[in-house]
Write a protein that holds these residues in place. Structure first.
Motif, PDB file in Angstrom:
ATOM      1  N   GLN A 276       0.841  -1.188   0.000  1.00  0.00           N
ATOM      2  CA  GLN A 276       0.000   0.000   0.000  1.00  0.00           C
ATOM      3  C   GLN A 276       0.881   1.245   0.000  1.00  0.00           C
TER       4      GLN A 276
ATOM      5  N   THR B 238      -1.844  12.960  -6.425  1.00  0.00           N
ATOM      6  CA  THR B 238      -3.117  13.170  -7.106  1.00  0.00           C
ATOM      7  C   THR B 238      -2.903  13.286  -8.613  1.00  0.00           C
TER       8      THR B 238
ATOM      9  N   ASP C 188      -9.054   8.571  -1.962  1.00  0.00           N
ATOM     10  CA  ASP C 188      -8.062   9.413  -1.278  1.00  0.00           C
ATOM     11  C   ASP C 188      -6.647   9.215  -1.837  1.00  0.00           C
ATOM     12  N   ASP C 189      -6.537   8.593  -3.009  1.00  0.00           N
ATOM     13  CA  ASP C 189      -5.268   8.329  -3.697  1.00  0.00           C
ATOM     14  C   ASP C 189      -4.421   7.244  -3.038  1.00  0.00           C
ATOM     15  N   THR C 190      -5.026   6.433  -2.188  1.00  0.00           N
ATOM     16  CA  THR C 190      -4.326   5.283  -1.637  1.00  0.00           C
ATOM     17  C   THR C 190      -4.383   4.153  -2.654  1.00  0.00           C
TER      18      THR C 190
ATOM     19  N   LYS D 124       0.558   5.849  -0.872  1.00  0.00           N
ATOM     20  CA  LYS D 124      -0.233   7.024  -1.208  1.00  0.00           C
ATOM     21  C   LYS D 124       0.317   7.606  -2.503  1.00  0.00           C
TER      22      LYS D 124
END
Length: 97
Positions: free
Chosen positions: A7, A12, A46-48, A9
């Motif tokens: 995982q 954007t 949330d861009d995860t 982040k």
């Protein structure tokens, strides 16, 4: 059945480029690991970004995470905010349609 989960982040607006790089680079590396069964990537609002690989043995799941983290550091760094994390373990509940 065992899962390897990574995982991170994403910055954007990088979803399409992430998907392209993962298809071309990560999938061949992960699918080559002994015991490979399936591969999924989820891109949350949330861009995860979460990558889930399924294996028929724990050693495969661990090896996939080892290879994936090295690949992520070399190939996705500019598209991510911070470092990727990785965990592996047995799948204790699952079902299929």
């Amino acid at each position: 059945m065992y899962a390897a989960i990574r995982q991170a982040k994403a910055k954007t607006g990088t979803a399409e480029e992430l998907a392209r790089r993962i298809k071309e680079g990560a999938i061949p590396i992960i699918s080559d690991v002994e015991g490979f069964m399936a591969y999924y990537v989820v891109y949350a609002p949330d861009d995860t970004v979460t990558a889930i690989s399924i294996f028929n043995n724990f050693q495969g799941a661990e090896e996939a995470n080892k290879r994936a983290i090295a690949w992520i550091e070399q190939n996705l760094g500019p598209l991510l905010v911070g470092q990727a994390s990785a965990v592996a373990g047995p799948v204790i509940v699952h079902t299929r349609a």
